[in-house]
Design an enzyme around this catalytic site. Sequence first.
Site, PDB file in Angstrom:
ATOM      1  CB  CYS A 195      13.412  13.466 -53.713  1.00  0.00           C
ATOM      2  SG  CYS A 195      11.950  14.507 -53.700  1.00  0.00           S
ATOM      3  CG  HIS A 247      12.416  10.081 -51.273  1.00  0.00           C
ATOM      4  ND1 HIS A 247      12.426  11.172 -50.429  1.00  0.00           N
ATOM      5  CD2 HIS A 247      11.596  10.405 -52.317  1.00  0.00           C
ATOM      6  CE1 HIS A 247      11.659  12.118 -50.942  1.00  0.00           C
ATOM      7  NE2 HIS A 247      11.138  11.674 -52.077  1.00  0.00           N
ATOM      8  CG  ASN A 296       8.372  14.139 -50.934  1.00  0.00           C
ATOM      9  OD1 ASN A 296       9.511  14.392 -50.564  1.00  0.00           O
ATOM     10  ND2 ASN A 296       8.104  13.766 -52.176  1.00  0.00           N
TER      11      ASN A 296
END
Length: 338
Positions: free
Chosen positions: A112, A254, A284
């Site tokens: 990520c 994020h 996500n």
Amino acid sequence: MTRAAVLEGLGAMVPPRIVSNDEIGELVGSDDTWIRTRTGIHQRHWAEPGTVTGDLAIAAGERAMRSAGGGKVDLVILATSTPNQPMPATAPEIAHRLGLGTPWAYDLSAACTGWVYAMANAVGAISSGLIDRALVIGADIWSTRLNHDDRASAIIFGDGAGAAVLRAGDPDEPGAFQGFDLGSDGGHHDLALLAVGGSRQRSYRQPPSEQDNLLAMRGKELFSHAVERMSSSSAKLLDRIGWTVDDVDWFAGHQANSRILYAISDLLKVERERVLLHIDRVGNTSAASIPLALTHAAAAGTFGVGDRILSTAFGVGLNWGSTALTWPDIKVDGVLGD
């Protein structure tokens, strides 16, 4: 004059298929209220069979290049943990299919945090004079790697891609990147793992189990690490570049979990009204997370030229990173497929 890297274009893509909380809830034994309360996610997008990470990356890259007015690039970086195949890298194929000739091209794996790491690579190459222009793409397809017996992780992930074009420019002009803070801690590499495909698993010379093909994640421990690392990295970066929290117009963290984002903003004392949220629409999306959120906000007219934007990310490995830029005068389309 000092040479800087400047944001010139943005583009993003999510697959057309929308997976609601009710649909994923049937697979994992949950419901819409439980998922929304714990994650902030209302829906996510999943790729249809036959769609690979490179397909999403190309769609996002095309839109980023169009946003930047076309032209050539000297470097293509694909940040991904789900490449088309372990070898060869997917980035050269993307460059070829986009008709970009023969640029320097490679994949970067940092989960990520991949977007921030890839941007640091591109900004460094431009600032040093090694190249003049770069296309950076973050893309992942995690829907095929989810363990539906692990409710905590299976509800989170969506598929998508986001891309940016960077060019050489002036550090004082809108769009210029101001700096980075990056770090890692391999002592916690086992908090999330996809075991299949690497030399460690293959060294045992036994066929992988079905579980090896699926993501294994210890979510509660990752939550606390994410809050700590992203907040501290953001604070270090602000101090390094001479910004205060009051200087930050928008916090683009994020998009892993809305509770994580708000916990970080509270620690930094950034008002929640300045926190970008896109996770409710896409989940996500790993390396695509930040560029998807930026593209969505830019297309909605959220940013003004010169707005100061702080971004931070955290990924398994563990790794983390933060960057900051001023917003440029660019035209950005909405997220394709959203």
